[in-house]
Design an enzyme around this catalytic site. Structure first.
Site, PDB file in Angstrom:
ATOM      1  N   ASP A   8      -4.108   0.410  -9.908  1.00  0.00           N
ATOM      2  CA  ASP A   8      -3.453  -0.164  -8.741  1.00  0.00           C
ATOM      3  C   ASP A   8      -4.562  -0.599  -7.784  1.00  0.00           C
ATOM      4  O   ASP A   8      -5.717  -0.172  -7.920  1.00  0.00           O
ATOM      5  CB  ASP A   8      -2.562   0.897  -8.100  1.00  0.00           C
ATOM      6  CG  ASP A   8      -2.012   0.471  -6.760  1.00  0.00           C
ATOM      7  OD1 ASP A   8      -1.429  -0.625  -6.674  1.00  0.00           O
ATOM      8  OD2 ASP A   8      -2.182   1.238  -5.787  1.00  0.00           O
ATOM      9  N   ASP A  10      -4.086  -1.462  -3.777  1.00  0.00           N
ATOM     10  CA  ASP A  10      -3.962  -0.929  -2.414  1.00  0.00           C
ATOM     11  C   ASP A  10      -3.776   0.586  -2.418  1.00  0.00           C
ATOM     12  O   ASP A  10      -2.828   1.107  -3.009  1.00  0.00           O
ATOM     13  CB  ASP A  10      -2.776  -1.579  -1.702  1.00  0.00           C
ATOM     14  CG  ASP A  10      -3.020  -3.064  -1.447  1.00  0.00           C
ATOM     15  OD1 ASP A  10      -3.925  -3.379  -0.669  1.00  0.00           O
ATOM     16  OD2 ASP A  10      -2.313  -3.898  -2.046  1.00  0.00           O
ATOM     17  N   ASP A 161      -1.631   5.596  -6.761  1.00  0.00           N
ATOM     18  CA  ASP A 161      -1.608   6.470  -5.591  1.00  0.00           C
ATOM     19  C   ASP A 161      -0.203   6.730  -5.067  1.00  0.00           C
ATOM     20  O   ASP A 161      -0.024   7.592  -4.213  1.00  0.00           O
ATOM     21  CB  ASP A 161      -2.451   5.861  -4.453  1.00  0.00           C
ATOM     22  CG  ASP A 161      -1.773   4.649  -3.826  1.00  0.00           C
ATOM     23  OD1 ASP A 161      -1.446   3.702  -4.574  1.00  0.00           O
ATOM     24  OD2 ASP A 161      -1.571   4.646  -2.598  1.00  0.00           O
TER      25      ASP A 161
END
Length: 212
Positions: A8, A10, A161
Site C-alpha cells: 500500500d 499512504d 496499514d
C-alpha cells in the site's frame, strides 16, 4: 519465499495519513470551519473516503477542498520513507524480488512523491484508482497488481496499514502483513487473517522469507 511484495502507499510507505489529517484541519481552521475529528478521519483510511470528501465539499466547497489535496500531494515528498519499509525494500531489491504498489489514491497524484523519494528504484508496478473500477476494500487493486507482475496471488505478500487495505489483500488471496501507524493502530483488525502485525524488518525477513 514469496515471489513478489505489493505495498500500500499512504500510511504504509510514508506517513501520509497524519499529514493529510493535519493539512485538512489547517485549511478548515483557516476557513473558520470546525475541524474534523480523528475518529471521523480514521473511517476514511484505505478506501474511497467518500464521506470525507462529501463533508469537505459541503463545508468549504469543491475548489477549496481540491486545494487541500493539492497542498497535501505537493508536500508529501518531504516525508521520509518509514524505516522498516525502506530497509525491507533494500532487502527485496538485493534478492531481485519484484515490488509493486496497490493504492486507492490516484496514481497521478502520488507520482511526484513517488519520484522524489526515489521509489522508482524499487517499484516495478503502480496500480492506482484510475486503473481499476473498484478501490479497497475491494480486492481489484491487488488482483490487478498481481496480474501485472505476472504472479499468482498465493506467492505474493501484501504490506498494509489499514483494515480496508488488509481486507482487499486478503480477499485477493495474498498473505498480508499489517504494519499500523498512529492513525490506524486503533482499527479493529479482527476480521483480517494476517500473517503478522507491526513487524520489524528482522521479524519479516526471518519469519516470512528465510524461514520459508
Amino acid at each position: 519465499m514469496y515471489r513478489a511484495v505489493i505495498f500500500d502507499f499512504d500510511g504504509t510507505i510514508i506517513d501520509t495519513e497524519r499529514h493529510l489529517f493535519e493539512t485538512i484541519n489547517k485549511h478548515l481552521k483557516f476557513h473558520k470551519v470546525e475541524p474534523i475529528s480523528i475518529d471521523f478521519y480514521r473511517q476514511s483510511i484505505g478506501g474511497a473516503a467518500t464521506d470525507l470528501h462529501n463533508h469537505l465539499e459541503t463545508a468549504i466547497g469543491l475548489d477549496k477542498k481540491e486545494k487541500i489535496y493539492q497542498e497535501h500531494h505537493e508536500t508529501s515528498g518531504d516525508l521520509p520513507i518509514i524505516d522498516t519499509i525502506k530497509a525491507l525494500m533494500n532487502y527485496l531489491k538485493q534478492r531481485h524480488i519484484p515490488m509493486a504498489i496497490a493504492t486507492s489514491s490516484y496514481r497521478e497524484d502520488i507520482l511526484p512523491t513517488f519520484k522524489k523519494l526515489g521509489l522508482d528504484d524499487y517499484i516495478d508496478v503502480i496500480v492506482g484508482r484510475e486503473d481499476v473500477e473498484n478501490v479497497k476494500p475491494d480486492p481489484e487493486p491487488y488482483l490487478t497488481a498481481v496480474q501485472q507482475l505476472n504472479y499468482n496471488p498465493t506467492v505474493c505478500l501484501a504490506i498494509e496499514d489499514s483494515v480496508n487495505g488488509a481486507t482487499a489483500a486478503m480477499m485477493a488471496g495474498l498473505d498480508v502483513v499489517v504494519n499500523t501507524n498512529v492513525m490506524t493502530a486503533h482499527q479493529d483488525f479482527s476480521t483480517v487473517n494476517y500473517v503478522g502485525k507491526d513487524m520489524s524488518l528482522e521479524d519479516i525477513v526471518t519469519q516470512l522469507f528465510e524461514n520459508k
